[in-house]
Design an enzyme around this catalytic site. Sequence first.
Site, PDB file in Angstrom:
ATOM      1  N   ASP A 291       2.593   5.608 -30.142  1.00  0.00           N
ATOM      2  CA  ASP A 291       2.835   5.522 -28.691  1.00  0.00           C
ATOM      3  C   ASP A 291       4.326   5.698 -28.395  1.00  0.00           C
ATOM      4  O   ASP A 291       4.725   6.467 -27.515  1.00  0.00           O
ATOM      5  CB  ASP A 291       2.275   4.220 -28.098  1.00  0.00           C
ATOM      6  CG  ASP A 291       2.631   2.966 -28.885  1.00  0.00           C
ATOM      7  OD1 ASP A 291       3.210   3.074 -29.988  1.00  0.00           O
ATOM      8  OD2 ASP A 291       2.337   1.852 -28.387  1.00  0.00           O
TER       9      ASP A 291
ATOM     10  N   LYS B  30       0.153   3.783 -36.440  1.00  0.00           N
ATOM     11  CA  LYS B  30      -0.100   2.705 -35.472  1.00  0.00           C
ATOM     12  C   LYS B  30      -0.322   1.449 -36.319  1.00  0.00           C
ATOM     13  O   LYS B  30      -1.339   0.756 -36.202  1.00  0.00           O
ATOM     14  CB  LYS B  30      -1.324   3.092 -34.613  1.00  0.00           C
ATOM     15  CG  LYS B  30      -1.605   2.183 -33.452  1.00  0.00           C
ATOM     16  CD  LYS B  30      -0.582   2.214 -32.335  1.00  0.00           C
ATOM     17  CE  LYS B  30      -0.885   1.112 -31.330  1.00  0.00           C
ATOM     18  NZ  LYS B  30       0.207   0.867 -30.376  1.00  0.00           N
TER      19      LYS B  30
ATOM     20  N   ASP C 239      -3.206  15.666 -34.471  1.00  0.00           N
ATOM     21  CA  ASP C 239      -3.816  16.542 -33.466  1.00  0.00           C
ATOM     22  C   ASP C 239      -3.118  16.339 -32.122  1.00  0.00           C
ATOM     23  O   ASP C 239      -2.730  17.288 -31.442  1.00  0.00           O
ATOM     24  CB  ASP C 239      -5.313  16.217 -33.360  1.00  0.00           C
ATOM     25  CG  ASP C 239      -6.016  17.104 -32.348  1.00  0.00           C
ATOM     26  OD1 ASP C 239      -5.736  18.311 -32.329  1.00  0.00           O
ATOM     27  OD2 ASP C 239      -6.841  16.577 -31.572  1.00  0.00           O
TER      28      ASP C 239
ATOM     29  N   TYR D  77     -11.881  11.930 -38.649  1.00  0.00           N
ATOM     30  CA  TYR D  77     -12.552  13.224 -38.630  1.00  0.00           C
ATOM     31  C   TYR D  77     -13.666  13.385 -39.660  1.00  0.00           C
ATOM     32  O   TYR D  77     -14.261  14.450 -39.747  1.00  0.00           O
ATOM     33  CB  TYR D  77     -11.513  14.344 -38.854  1.00  0.00           C
ATOM     34  CG  TYR D  77     -10.792  14.754 -37.588  1.00  0.00           C
ATOM     35  CD1 TYR D  77      -9.920  13.884 -36.954  1.00  0.00           C
ATOM     36  CD2 TYR D  77     -10.983  16.010 -37.024  1.00  0.00           C
ATOM     37  CE1 TYR D  77      -9.257  14.267 -35.792  1.00  0.00           C
ATOM     38  CE2 TYR D  77     -10.325  16.401 -35.873  1.00  0.00           C
ATOM     39  CZ  TYR D  77      -9.458  15.519 -35.260  1.00  0.00           C
ATOM     40  OH  TYR D  77      -8.808  15.895 -34.111  1.00  0.00           O
TER      41      TYR D  77
ATOM     42  N   ASP E 154       0.019  18.904 -30.047  1.00  0.00           N
ATOM     43  CA  ASP E 154      -0.054  19.522 -28.709  1.00  0.00           C
ATOM     44  C   ASP E 154       1.199  19.165 -27.908  1.00  0.00           C
ATOM     45  O   ASP E 154       1.763  20.006 -27.196  1.00  0.00           O
ATOM     46  CB  ASP E 154      -1.299  19.040 -27.934  1.00  0.00           C
ATOM     47  CG  ASP E 154      -2.527  19.946 -28.164  1.00  0.00           C
ATOM     48  OD1 ASP E 154      -2.615  20.557 -29.248  1.00  0.00           O
ATOM     49  OD2 ASP E 154      -3.389  20.022 -27.265  1.00  0.00           O
TER      50      ASP E 154
END
Length: 354
Positions: A218, A185, A242, A134, A246
Amino acid sequence: MPRIALIPGDGIGVEVVREARRVLEFVSEAEGVPFELVEWDLGADRFLRDGITITEDEFVSLDRDHDAVLLGALGDPRVPSNQHAKDILLGMRFKLDLYVNFRPCVLISPELSPLAAVSPLRLEIFRENTEGEYTGMGGVTRKNTPDEVAIQENLATRHGVERIIRAAFQFAESRGRDRVTLVDKANVMRYVGDLWRRTFSDVASEYADIEVDEMYVDAMAMDLVRRPERYQVLVTSNLFGDIISDLAAEITGGLGMAPSANVHPGRNVLFEPVHGSAPDIAGQGKANPIGAIRCVALMMDHFGYYAAGDHIEAAVLSAYKMGQVTPDIGGKFSTTETATAIIEHIRVAYAASA
Ligand code: NAD
Ligand code: IPM
Ligand code: MN
């Protein structure tokens, strides 16, 4: 007197902040605390009208003259670059150094989840808010040619990673949560992942009573659907936070339900619902105001008015149980009617506790 900047922003942001404001005014009166509310005209309309997103002076004033900010959402189809959202929202997060993005996703009633048999469920996400993908570091060359090259860097610093991990552990310890999970990750992001893992293990060693685990993002997405009850406090990077928030919001009642707080402990706080400006339903009176109203509950907790926060949360549950909610969670109420019902339940709670 706490001074709060209200930034309704765009689309349903305007609709939900209008209702959250009524809740804020009600509890302010009930608590006998005069909050000063100042409306800020920041968003797509101003950008399109004046060509200005936010000025340096406005950042300074938000930080210096206000104790908290409540933002609706930023994003408008007329601004495809999303420039104003980047300047205003990411601008506040970065310039005010609001490094903790706290996103509690709490299931208040089992049938609100699309998943079977997952109640109770409380997923508290600590999203790093000032680094990762970001920062805007990177660039493009040979644009609009077949040889175009684009680079967007993923920044991780020991300082930035350590402070968000520490915030997650401190929260877990102070609230009696038994497990903190790192989401990353690291199997692919070799350098950044390694920095996160070593830092996580260093900080975890100071909290012997808290269980820890590490999940690839994942697999985490899969496991949040398979057995979300296994997780409590999650700590992760900006981009993964982020995405995961959700998902966590959806399995705990939907995007319309989730609040968040962008925090730098001891400094200004920016509260915002996790959802966006939802152009698909804007202007129809259908937006669920609960995410924004729960931001007011978080704000009350932040200022130490715990009873007010509890009353708001209980009122949300009562309104839901009585079907006094918007269509996304099974009701027939409009945005305003939902807020009115919630305020009535808050009124009853104050009367009962008087
Ligand atoms: P969104 O969160 O706006 O909407 C996703 C879906 O969820 C839509 O179908 C929408 O109708 C529904 N939804 C969202 N909030 C709801 C609510 N309160 N009640 C009922 N339904 C709700 O995400 P998007 O469509 O990807 O993004 C729209 C715009 O918002 C984009 O410009 C995006 O960049 C921006 N955005 C802003 C913020 C923010 O300012 N904090 C957050 C996310 C997205
Ligand atoms: C959020 C939003 C923002 C983000 C966008 C609008 C810049 O999705 O607050 O979750 O990516 O952080
Ligand atoms: Mn988001």
